[in-house]
Design a protein around this motif. Structure first.
Motif, PDB file in Angstrom:
ATOM      1  N   LEU A 113       0.826  -1.206   0.000  1.00 44.73           N
ATOM      2  CA  LEU A 113       0.000   0.000   0.000  1.00 44.73           C
ATOM      3  C   LEU A 113       0.862   1.259   0.000  1.00 44.73           C
ATOM      4  N   LEU A 114       1.845   1.323   0.889  1.00 49.39           N
ATOM      5  CA  LEU A 114       2.710   2.506   0.947  1.00 49.39           C
ATOM      6  C   LEU A 114       3.534   2.652  -0.329  1.00 49.39           C
TER       7      LEU A 114
ATOM      8  N   ILE B 166      16.037   4.192  -5.323  1.00 50.78           N
ATOM      9  CA  ILE B 166      15.847   2.738  -5.328  1.00 50.78           C
ATOM     10  C   ILE B 166      16.909   2.050  -4.478  1.00 50.78           C
ATOM     11  N   VAL B 167      18.166   2.416  -4.702  1.00 51.56           N
ATOM     12  CA  VAL B 167      19.260   1.792  -3.962  1.00 51.56           C
ATOM     13  C   VAL B 167      19.134   2.080  -2.465  1.00 51.56           C
ATOM     14  N   SER B 168      18.815   3.325  -2.111  1.00 56.01           N
ATOM     15  CA  SER B 168      18.661   3.693  -0.697  1.00 56.01           C
ATOM     16  C   SER B 168      17.526   2.912  -0.047  1.00 56.01           C
TER      17      SER B 168
ATOM     18  N   PHE C 163      17.701  -3.243   7.797  1.00 56.46           N
ATOM     19  CA  PHE C 163      16.894  -3.001   9.004  1.00 56.46           C
ATOM     20  C   PHE C 163      15.531  -3.682   8.844  1.00 56.46           C
ATOM     21  N   PRO C 164      15.477  -5.019   8.961  1.00 53.73           N
ATOM     22  CA  PRO C 164      14.253  -5.775   8.683  1.00 53.73           C
ATOM     23  C   PRO C 164      13.218  -5.739   9.809  1.00 53.73           C
ATOM     24  N   THR C 165      12.883  -4.538  10.257  1.00 52.66           N
ATOM     25  CA  THR C 165      11.762  -4.360  11.189  1.00 52.66           C
ATOM     26  C   THR C 165      10.733  -3.461  10.522  1.00 52.66           C
TER      27      THR C 165
ATOM     28  N   LEU D 216       8.962  -0.257   5.911  1.00 55.03           N
ATOM     29  CA  LEU D 216       7.933   0.568   5.273  1.00 55.03           C
ATOM     30  C   LEU D 216       8.541   1.836   4.678  1.00 55.03           C
ATOM     31  N   ILE D 217       9.492   2.449   5.401  1.00 52.91           N
ATOM     32  CA  ILE D 217      10.178   3.641   4.872  1.00 52.91           C
ATOM     33  C   ILE D 217      10.951   3.267   3.602  1.00 52.91           C
ATOM     34  N   GLY D 218      11.623   2.122   3.637  1.00 53.56           N
ATOM     35  CA  GLY D 218      12.374   1.678   2.467  1.00 53.56           C
ATOM     36  C   GLY D 218      11.482   1.457   1.258  1.00 53.56           C
TER      37      GLY D 218
END
Length: 381
Positions: A242-243, A275-277, A285-287, A292-294
């Motif tokens: 969604l995001l 995209i890379v960032s 940071f798999p939380t 979601l920010i990524g």
């Protein structure tokens, strides 16, 4: 009263909206299909490989149809088949049925992509301001609507069968009313036939740009839900999708203005950086919040790549617009459907987090490719 071009723009927007809804409906329920058939990541990758195979088979068919007829005819036929194949995906009665449905789903999407983008470039000629980017923004709005509806279906425990049936019925009603308003006379005037041959260097460069864009976009569509469910351990796995779609939509609705203000060459570089960032944030940071920010970063980065490249494709001189769109869409379709199974194979071997590094490689490719494209334009102008 609305003018004829305005009515045509509204009708074509409805088809972009519907295509976005249908594709995001399918993509957001991939984790459901994975669970129904108890597939591993590698097995899901094998299943998704059906889609690029179907798209490649559809290359001569889609190119011939759009060059032979007014583009609205294949657009309508492709849309009907798209809706029927989506509905059949929701049956879940057998693995063979799922394979056949995926094949038809990818084939119809191939036809739609060529026809709908031919319509958009034909309609652009009737407007002074750029409108191609806004069409892709409307596709993303459809994607948001699709994933929102999917989220509601998941929250209320509605089965995938009834979910896909409702989407199909909505789509049939929409195309019945919108079809008469589409552009009727955009059959290619050029005598150039569709045939397999080596494309020009310019077209090849554009093709590789949409290929890598499609790997990023298609991979995000098909795997971000699985990533949230299996890596981040989120039960409602549609939030990332969604995001991602919201950020794509915001950017695509403004991309026409951004192109005029900053120029396409700079925007390609910014897209690559975003995209890379985003991928680095997701994998390191798999939380929930960082992921979601990524996904937001990736959505902003991917958003402008297709509309910008399609505008550049309109400057190609070797073929008529329908043929150019067909060639460019071939690269796009293969990338869109090759990326997800590739991620599946890599995830099976190295884990899903490491597999996402593929998107970093794809994202970096826009810097050298865009430089070569604009260097070519400078030499030929």
């Amino acid at each position: 009263m609305f003018s004829i071009p305005q009515k045509q723009r509204f009708a074509l927007s409805a088809y972009f909206f519907l295509s976005g809804i249908c594709f995001s409906t399918f993509a957001s329920r991939i984790p459901t299909l994975k669970s129904i058939f108890t597939l591993t990541e590698g097995e899901l990758g094998n299943l998704l490989m059906i889609m690029p195979a179907s798209a490649i088979i559809g290359i001569p068919l889609s190119g011939w149809m759009v060059a032979k007829y007014n583009s609205r005819i294949p657009l309508q036929l492709g849309s009907v088949l798209f809706l029927l194949s989506l509905f059949s995906l929701g049956w879940g009665f057998s693995l063979v049925g799922l394979i056949v449905s995926l094949f038809l789903f990818a084939l119809s999407l191939r036809i739609i992509n060529v026809a709908i983008n031919t319509q958009s470039l034909s309609l652009q000629e009737k407007f002074e301001k750029k409108i191609v980017g806004k069409f892709h923004g409307i596709w993303s709005i459809g994607g948001i609507a699709g994933v929102l509806f999917s989220t509601i279906m998941l929250n209320y425990g509605i089965s995938i069968f009834w979910h896909f049936l409702m989407v199909m019925l909505f789509g049939i009603l929409l195309i019945i009313f919108m079809f008469p308003l589409l552009i009727k006379n955009d059959k290619a005037k050029s005598s150039n036939p569709f045939k397999f041959q080596k494309p020009s260097r310019y077209i090849s460069l554009l093709g590789f740009m949409v290929f890598f864009a499609a790997i990023c976009e298609g991979g995000m569509y098909d795997w971000n839900g699985v990533y949230l469910k299996e890596v981040v351990n989120q039960e409602v796995f549609t939030y990332g999708y969604l995001l991602f779609m919201v950020c794509m939509t915001i950017s695509r609705l403004t991309i026409d203005n951004l192109m005029g203000r900053f120029g396409m060459q700079k925007l390609y570089i910014v897209s690559s950086i975003l995209i890379v960032s985003g991928v680095l944030t997701v994998t390191l940071f798999p939380t929930l919040v960082p992921v979601l920010i990524g996904f937001c970063f990736i959505g902003f980065g991917v958003s402008g790549l297709f509309p910008m490249t399609l505008i550049l494709a309109g400057r190609a001189k070797k073929y008529s617009i329908p043929i150019v769109i067909s060639i460019i869409s071939t690269y796009s379709t293969v990338g869109m459907f090759l990326g997800p199974p590739l991620i599946g194979y890599l995830a099976s071997a190295f884990g899903l987090q490491r597999a996402f590094i593929t998107f970093i490689v794809a994202g970096l490719m826009f810097i050298p490719l865009s430089k070569m494209v604009f260097d070519h334009l400078k030499k030929t102008n």
